[in-house]
Scaffold this active site. Structure first.
Site, PDB file in Angstrom:
ATOM      1  N   SER A  31      50.221  29.069  46.679  1.00 60.37           N
ATOM      2  CA  SER A  31      51.586  28.729  47.097  1.00 60.37           C
ATOM      3  C   SER A  31      52.430  28.150  45.950  1.00 60.37           C
ATOM      4  CB  SER A  31      51.536  27.725  48.255  1.00 60.37           C
ATOM      5  OG  SER A  31      50.880  26.542  47.830  1.00 60.37           O
ATOM      6  N   GLU A 107      41.166  35.603  38.902  1.00 58.96           N
ATOM      7  CA  GLU A 107      41.955  34.591  38.184  1.00 58.96           C
ATOM      8  C   GLU A 107      41.276  34.213  36.868  1.00 58.96           C
ATOM      9  OE1 GLU A 107      44.131  32.312  41.933  1.00 58.96           O
ATOM     10  OE2 GLU A 107      42.185  31.613  41.265  1.00 58.96           O
TER      11      GLU A 107
HETATM   12  C1  5RP Z   1      43.462  30.624  44.519  1.00 61.41           C
HETATM   13  C2  5RP Z   1      43.651  29.445  43.643  1.00 61.41           C
HETATM   14  C3  5RP Z   1      44.973  28.747  43.728  1.00 61.41           C
HETATM   15  O1  5RP Z   1      45.566  28.776  42.485  1.00 61.41           O
HETATM   16  C4  5RP Z   1      44.728  27.331  44.154  1.00 61.41           C
HETATM   17  O2  5RP Z   1      44.025  27.359  45.389  1.00 61.41           O
HETATM   18  C5  5RP Z   1      46.042  26.555  44.298  1.00 61.41           C
HETATM   19  O3  5RP Z   1      46.763  27.029  45.388  1.00 61.41           O
HETATM   20  P1  5RP Z   1      48.068  26.265  45.894  1.00 61.41           P
HETATM   21  O4  5RP Z   1      49.045  26.361  44.806  1.00 61.41           O
HETATM   22  O5  5RP Z   1      48.469  27.011  47.156  1.00 61.41           O
HETATM   23  O6  5RP Z   1      47.664  24.846  46.211  1.00 61.41           O
HETATM   24  O7  5RP Z   1      42.839  29.072  42.848  1.00 61.41           O
HETATM   25  O8  5RP Z   1      42.189  31.176  44.364  1.00 61.41           O
END
Ligand code: 5RP
Length: 231
Positions: A31, A107
């Site tokens: 997000s 990622e």
């Molecule tokens: C997804 C991730 C996201 O970058 C992490 O969960 C952060 O998400 P958000 O910005 O919604 O808190 O690693 O795999």
């Protein structure tokens, strides 16, 4: 908009300042980085920038399309100029836990292919030590699940298979694997833990991103953005 959303948006705006004409950019998931992707889309329209994006998940890909960012793959561009992504926990050395969105493998691959890795987050993600109230997400080959979970316990972890919402059974990643969230409590040696987990046959990747982030932009509840840089 509450303070956290404002903080995410402001941190993302700072990260997008690193984008230059002609860049190929890794686009993270979650997000927070969604604000950065939207801002990159706007800049492409307004300033006629020639940018290519490599999305790290189905979610990021759909947003990339929606924002009008031309896409490419690691096949065409094995080295990226910049990657912007979010994180679930960040320590003082800029080591990260990632993967609450289940996209950690792509990622990490995209982050490893980039010249500059920039993280965006709000202040709730900062921690003295990784692992405090945050399990480590690990992507696991379904065939290997029982033995992997046993070996995680032997290494002092409490593994929990991540259950899906809106579907019976486990979460299935964009790569067709499972996610196991492993609680290790405070992690004193994250680099060592990462290599221990990676040595288990069937572990695809871990959510420990050690010595990878170059810059972290942290949006705070008072409206400022803190810049943290790796040493
Ligand atoms: C997804 C991730 C996201 O970058 C992490 O969960 C952060 O998400 P958000 O910005 O919604 O808190 O690693 O795999």
């Amino acid at each position: 908009m509450g303070w956290r959303e404002e903080a995410k948006k402001k941190a993302s705006a700072e990260a997008v300042k690193h984008v230059k004409d002609g860049f190929t950019i890794g686009l993270g998931s979650g997000s927070t980085v969604a604000y950065a992707i939207q801002e990159i889309g706007k800049r492409i329209q307004q300033r006629k920038l020639r940018i290519l994006g490599v999305p790290t998940s189905h979610q990021a890909m759909m947003l990339t399309v929606h924002c009008g960012i031309p896409m490419t793959t690691l096949n065409e561009h094995s080295q990226l100029d910049l990657t912007i992504d979010g994180a679930d926990q960040i320590d003082r050395q800029l080591n990260l836990i990632k993967g609450m969105g289940g996209a950690l493998t792509r990622e990490k691959i995209v982050a490893s292919a980039t010249k500059q890795f920039v993280i965006v987050a709000d202040e709730t993600k900062l921690t003295e030590k990784l692992g405090a109230n945050c399990a480590v997400p690990v992507e696991v080959l379904p065939f290997a699940l029982p033995t992997v979970m046993l070996k995680m316990q032997e290494k002092g972890g409490k593994p929990v298979l991540r259950e899906a919402k809106g579907k019976v059974g486990p979460v299935v990643t964009d790569n067709g694997n499972f996610i196991v969230d492993v609680d290790f409590g405070h992690i004193n040696t994250p680099k060592k833990l990462d290599s221990q987990l990676k040595s288990i046959p069937g572990v695809i990747e871990t959510g420990l991103f050690i010595e990878m982030a170059d810059i972290v932009y942290v949006g705070t509840r008072v409206g400022t953005v803190q810049k943290l840089e790796s040493k």
